[in-house]
Design a protein around this motif. Structure first.
Motif, short mmCIF file in Angstrom:
data_model
loop_
_atom_site.label_atom_id
_atom_site.label_comp_id
_atom_site.label_asym_id
_atom_site.label_seq_id
_atom_site.Cartn_x
_atom_site.Cartn_y
_atom_site.Cartn_z
N ALA A 157 0.81 -1.04 0.01
CA ALA A 157 0.09 0.15 0.04
C ALA A 157 0.89 1.34 0.07
N ASN A 158 2.03 1.27 0.49
CA ASN A 158 3.01 2.40 0.63
C ASN A 158 3.29 2.80 -0.61
N ILE A 159 3.70 1.74 -1.55
CA ILE A 159 4.14 2.17 -2.97
C ILE A 159 2.85 2.63 -3.93
N LEU A 160 1.78 1.99 -3.62
CA LEU A 160 0.40 2.74 -4.07
C LEU A 160 0.02 4.06 -3.74
N ASN A 161 0.03 4.31 -2.48
CA ASN A 161 -0.36 5.47 -1.94
C ASN A 161 0.71 6.51 -2.57
N ALA A 162 1.81 6.46 -2.26
CA ALA A 162 2.98 7.27 -2.87
C ALA A 162 2.63 7.69 -4.35
N ALA A 163 2.26 6.62 -5.16
CA ALA A 163 2.17 6.84 -6.48
C ALA A 163 1.02 7.78 -6.96
N TYR A 164 0.26 7.76 -6.07
CA TYR A 164 -1.14 8.66 -6.44
C TYR A 164 -1.22 9.85 -5.47
N ASP A 165 -0.14 10.11 -4.48
CA ASP A 165 -0.18 11.33 -3.58
C ASP A 165 1.48 11.57 -3.56
N SER A 182 -9.03 20.05 -0.86
CA SER A 182 -7.87 19.42 -1.13
C SER A 182 -7.95 17.87 -1.76
N HIS A 183 -6.61 17.44 -2.08
CA HIS A 183 -6.50 16.09 -2.69
C HIS A 183 -6.30 15.07 -1.57
N ARG A 184 -7.11 13.98 -1.88
CA ARG A 184 -6.81 12.75 -1.02
C ARG A 184 -6.96 11.59 -1.96
N ALA A 185 -5.84 10.65 -1.62
CA ALA A 185 -5.82 9.55 -2.48
C ALA A 185 -5.31 8.42 -1.45
N PHE A 186 -5.81 7.39 -1.71
CA PHE A 186 -5.56 6.19 -0.53
C PHE A 186 -5.96 4.76 -1.08
N TYR A 187 -5.23 3.67 -0.86
CA TYR A 187 -5.46 2.36 -1.33
C TYR A 187 -6.53 1.79 -0.37
N ASN A 188 -7.55 1.26 -1.05
CA ASN A 188 -8.68 0.63 -0.35
C ASN A 188 -8.38 -0.80 -0.42
N SER A 189 -7.91 -1.29 0.33
CA SER A 189 -7.44 -3.06 0.19
C SER A 189 -8.41 -3.81 0.25
N ASP A 190 -9.94 -3.50 0.61
CA ASP A 190 -10.93 -4.13 0.47
C ASP A 190 -11.09 -4.31 -0.87
N ARG A 191 -11.24 -3.32 -1.58
CA ARG A 191 -11.86 -3.27 -2.95
C ARG A 191 -10.53 -3.24 -3.85
N ARG A 192 -9.28 -3.30 -3.21
CA ARG A 192 -8.23 -3.40 -4.21
C ARG A 192 -8.26 -2.23 -5.35
N ARG A 193 -8.35 -1.06 -4.98
CA ARG A 193 -8.32 0.10 -5.53
C ARG A 193 -7.79 1.41 -4.93
N ILE A 194 -7.04 2.14 -5.58
CA ILE A 194 -6.84 3.38 -5.18
C ILE A 194 -8.09 4.19 -5.31
N ILE A 210 -15.72 14.76 -2.94
CA ILE A 210 -16.05 14.55 -4.20
C ILE A 210 -15.08 13.29 -4.66
N HIS A 211 -15.72 11.96 -5.02
CA HIS A 211 -15.21 10.91 -5.58
C HIS A 211 -14.73 10.96 -6.82
N THR A 212 -13.46 11.13 -7.23
CA THR A 212 -13.16 11.61 -8.51
C THR A 212 -12.50 10.36 -9.69
N GLU A 213 -12.02 9.45 -8.94
CA GLU A 213 -11.37 8.44 -9.55
C GLU A 213 -11.29 7.04 -8.81
N PHE A 261 -3.59 17.81 -10.54
CA PHE A 261 -4.35 17.10 -11.56
C PHE A 261 -5.78 16.88 -11.22
N ASN A 262 -5.88 16.50 -10.03
CA ASN A 262 -7.29 16.23 -9.25
C ASN A 262 -7.99 17.62 -9.25
N LEU A 263 -7.44 18.65 -8.48
CA LEU A 263 -7.89 19.71 -8.26
C LEU A 263 -8.39 20.58 -9.72
N ASN A 264 -7.52 20.33 -10.94
CA ASN A 264 -7.87 21.12 -12.14
C ASN A 264 -9.22 20.63 -12.44
#
Ligand code: AVI
Length: 318
Positions: free
Chosen positions: A199-207, A238-250, A277-280, A216-219
């Motif tokens: 999850a650390n690798i994933l979280n860093a890639a999207y934040d 503000s931007h928030r991105a996190f890995y949801n491990s139950d659903r296997r998605r950022i 607002i859920h954007t992606e 990109f998100n705020l644009n």
């Protein structure tokens, strides 16, 4: 393809597709916006910048896999092949395959952005004079007409970039089925798929530390202000991105920093402090889970190339 099942299906409130999508998404209990709207001119530039970030490994990894295994990947194409790329932004990735794929006689890039497509196709035609380059300006998620010049060639599809991860899983299966119908019997399909990982690798890639993904998100809010005469105070989100491990998605969200009301195309949308607002969504798969998804959509996984972070799958029509 990106509609969410939990979104309220509000009546269209304004004329344009963008306006009605924005207003219906922001009228849902969990506010949401479709990620396809990220890509205005500025958003496309920011996405390019994301692909260069040290934290954002998918593009780098996929390019390296394609370079290392291009001969093996090209080996799954039949003799006299038409290669059809779904959603061609740039031709950087297909050029790697074309270096090795000597049986590819025609290349059909399909993209909704007609001008970008024309420029890329023209340059590719210049660089590969013997290849028939046959661009199609269309939404690649919907049925489109393939050029008659490819009649008699076998067909292979190319869908790199893990764009498939931005579809809800049922929509990803629907897309694979649609690609199967477009390509026909005996086709093959090469798909880039990002993998489940730490999850650390994933979280860093999207934040990322430099805040490019946040921009990109705020644009998206800046785009809504400009195109729909809205008055979002972009600094109040503000931007928030996190890995949801139950659903296997950022998940990417925009978080309202305070209680506020925003005017959009003559409609007032209210936000509570902390409301998002859920954007992606960016779904991650294992090799096995993607293989099962492909099988459920009528494809047989035949080969996969991976560096442990990213994967490139070759599928054949079942
Ligand atoms: C285009 N797509 C595959 C990217 C992804 O990784 O899901 C979009 C993206 N969103 C934030 N960073 C990149």
């Amino acid at each position: 393809m990106t509609t969410k099942t939990n979104a309220a299906r509000a009546r269209p409130l304004a004329d344009s597709g963008f306006a009605s999508d924005v207003l219906s998404g922001l009228s849902a209990r969990q506010k949401w916006l479709a990620p396809k709207y990220f890509y205005d001119e500025r958003g496309s530039q920011l996405f390019e910048a994301i692909t260069e970030l040290k934290e954002y490994y998918p593009t780098r990894c996929e390019l390296a896999i394609l370079r290392e295994h291009k001969a093996d990947i090209a080996g799954v194409f039949g003799p006299k092949t038409a290669l059809i790329e779904f959603g061609t932004g740039s031709t950087r990735k297909v050029r790697i395959l074309l270096e090795a794929a000597k049986t590819v006689e025609a290349y059909v890039p399909v993209d909704i952005s007609a001008e970008m497509l024309r420029q890329e196709a023209q340059q590719l035609q210049h660089d590969y004079p013997r290849l028939r380059v046959l661009p199609v300006a269309a939404d690649f998620t919907l049925p489109f007409r393939l050029p008659s010049a490819i009649v008699g060639l076998s067909r292979a599809g190319f869908f790199p970039g893990s764009t498939i991860g931005n579809f809800e899983p049922q929509d990803a299966a629907a897309f694979l089925r649609h690609a199967g119908r477009m390509l026909g019997a005996h086709a093959t399909l090469i798909v880039g798929v990002d993998l489940v990982k730490d999850a650390n690798i994933l979280n860093a890639a999207y934040d990322d530390a430099s805040g490019v993904t946040a921009q990109f998100n705020l644009n998206l809010l800046t785009r809504i202000n400009r195109e729909l005469s809205a008055n979002f105070d972009v600094d109040a989100f503000s931007h928030r991105a996190f890995y949801n491990s139950d659903r296997r998605r950022i998940e990417m969200h925009l978080v309202s920093g305070r209680r506020q009301a925003v005017n959009i195309a003559g409609h007032v949308i209210e936000f509570a402090a902390g409301e998002t607002i859920h954007t992606e969504n960016s779904y991650k798969y294992t090799i096995e889970s993607f293989g099962l998804l492909a099988q459920s959509a009528g494809w047989t996984p035949i080969k996969v190339w991976t560096d442990g972070l990213f994967s490139v799958h070759a599928l054949a029509k079942a």
